[in-house]
Write an enzyme that holds these catalytic residues in place. Structure first.
Site, PDB file in Angstrom:
ATOM      1  N   ASN A   1     -10.273  45.855  -3.486  1.00  0.00           N
ATOM      2  CA  ASN A   1     -11.430  45.202  -4.299  1.00  0.00           C
ATOM      3  C   ASN A   1     -10.987  43.995  -5.327  1.00  0.00           C
ATOM      4  OD1 ASN A   1     -10.584  46.836  -6.094  1.00  0.00           O
ATOM      5  ND2 ASN A   1     -12.410  48.228  -6.122  1.00  0.00           N
TER       6      ASN A   1
ATOM      7  N   HIS B   1      -8.694  44.971  -7.684  1.00  0.00           N
ATOM      8  CA  HIS B   1      -8.299  45.709  -8.957  1.00  0.00           C
ATOM      9  C   HIS B   1      -6.964  45.709  -9.377  1.00  0.00           C
ATOM     10  CE1 HIS B   1      -7.776  49.631  -6.322  1.00  0.00           C
ATOM     11  NE2 HIS B   1      -6.722  49.471  -7.181  1.00  0.00           N
TER      12      HIS B   1
ATOM     13  N   ASP C   1      -0.223  52.579 -15.088  1.00  0.00           N
ATOM     14  CA  ASP C   1      -1.332  53.718 -15.262  1.00  0.00           C
ATOM     15  C   ASP C   1      -0.670  54.930 -14.930  1.00  0.00           C
ATOM     16  OD1 ASP C   1      -2.404  52.190 -11.964  1.00  0.00           O
ATOM     17  OD2 ASP C   1      -0.385  52.930 -12.552  1.00  0.00           O
TER      18      ASP C   1
HETATM   19  C1  GLP Z   1      -3.860  51.664  -6.735  1.00  0.00           C
HETATM   20  C2  GLP Z   1      -3.073  51.308  -8.110  1.00  0.00           C
HETATM   21  C3  GLP Z   1      -2.848  49.896  -8.071  1.00  0.00           C
HETATM   22  C4  GLP Z   1      -2.183  49.484  -6.951  1.00  0.00           C
HETATM   23  C5  GLP Z   1      -3.236  49.609  -5.859  1.00  0.00           C
HETATM   24  C6  GLP Z   1      -2.914  48.930  -4.434  1.00  0.00           C
HETATM   25  O1  GLP Z   1      -5.168  51.822  -7.085  1.00  0.00           O
HETATM   26  N1  GLP Z   1      -3.729  51.950  -9.390  1.00  0.00           N
HETATM   27  O2  GLP Z   1      -1.831  49.743  -9.239  1.00  0.00           O
HETATM   28  O3  GLP Z   1      -1.659  48.045  -7.284  1.00  0.00           O
HETATM   29  O4  GLP Z   1      -3.637  50.796  -5.607  1.00  0.00           O
HETATM   30  O5  GLP Z   1      -1.803  49.766  -4.023  1.00  0.00           O
HETATM   31  P1  GLP Z   1      -0.770  49.515  -2.751  1.00  0.00           P
HETATM   32  O6  GLP Z   1       0.332  48.661  -3.368  1.00  0.00           O
HETATM   33  O7  GLP Z   1      -0.354  51.055  -2.165  1.00  0.00           O
HETATM   34  O8  GLP Z   1      -1.840  48.698  -1.683  1.00  0.00           O
END
Ligand code: GLP
Length: 242
Positions: A136, A138, A67
């Site tokens: 959540n 995602h 992304d």
């Molecule tokens: C963001 C990113 C995701 C990532 C998520 C968790 O929304 N777009 O790709 O997996 O957050 O991030 P983290 O690993 O910092 O908890």
């Protein structure tokens, strides 16, 4: 799904990083799906250490990131492109021409989605995809929805995502949109690794592994894939039955 509970982020980073290094040693031109956020960083540090020790070269490997923010110059310090430069590419021998990102500044999201799909297809598909997971459930910027998403698309960021990241945007407004690979396109990877650490991910991990497969928990779609390795620390695994 292969679920491993390891003692901490460093142990997880070593395990996941070593899977990437083993793949690239076996297939130098491997196609790697990469993610941003906190969870992937220990794995990138392991890849950097293995490269610095002369144990692996990434010079032939190809990368595709999940992304990228919209309406943000690619070189801005907070772009996912810059994040990856800092956290991995500047400290290894990945070649710039092998590094691929969705263009968050595209004027045509549909053309950009198709371009990315074709680029991944032309590379032979993603051999190994690294994922984190949102609180959540995602993955990438695929938020809970009524249907699983398919190809890459432009999505509105949730209020919680904007709130969580706004403090980093001290010079220009925080983007409210991003380009993200869709769930189906993520699942096309031959193998996937998902990393979750900390108690804030325990609910999402439980839903992913033990709840129903539903677009209300996008990560649950991984249960439809035959080769997924999940690395958890004890806090993220705390609510699991087994
Ligand atoms: C963001 C990113 C995701 C990532 C998520 C968790 O929304 N777009 O790709 O997996 O957050 O991030 P983290 O690993 O910092 O908890």
């Amino acid at each position: 799904m292969n679920v491993h509970v390891l003692e901490n982020e460093e142990a997880i980073g070593q395990a996941a990083g070593d899977l990437f290094c083993a793949l690239v040693r076996q297939k130098p031109a491997a196609v790697l799906g990469l993610a941003t956020g906190i969870s992937p960083v220990p794995s990138y540090r392991r890849m950097i250490a293995q490269y610095a020790a002369g144990k692996v070269s990434f010079a032939q490997a190809i990368t595709f990131n999940l992304d990228e923010y919209c309406d943000l110059p690619r070189e801005h310090k907070n772009s996912f492109f810059s994040f990856m430069q800092r956290e991995l590419f500047s400290q290894t021998d990945f070649l710039p021409e092998h590094i691929n990102f969705l263009d968050g500044n595209t004027a045509d999201e549909f053309a950009e989605s198709e371009r990315y799909r074709l680029a991944i297809e032309a590379a032979g598909g993603i051999d190994l995809q690294l994922l984190g997971i949102g609180r959540n459930g995602h993955i990438g910027f695929n938020e809970p929805a009524e249907n699983f998403t398919v190809e890459a698309y432009k999505t509105a960021l949730t209020a919680s995502t904007i709130a969580a990241n706004s403090l980093y945007f001290d010079d220009i407004p925080m983007p409210h949109y991003a380009m993200t690979m869709g769930v189906d396109s993520i699942l096309r990877a031959k193998r996937l690794i998902l990393i979750a650490t900390g108690s804030s991910k325990a609910d999402a991990v439980k839903a992913m592994l033990e709840g129903e497969v539903t677009p209300r928990c996008p990560a649950s779609a991984l249960r439809r894939h035959t080769d997924v390795t999940v690395y958890l620390d004890p806090a993220a695994a705390a609510l699991l039955r087994k």
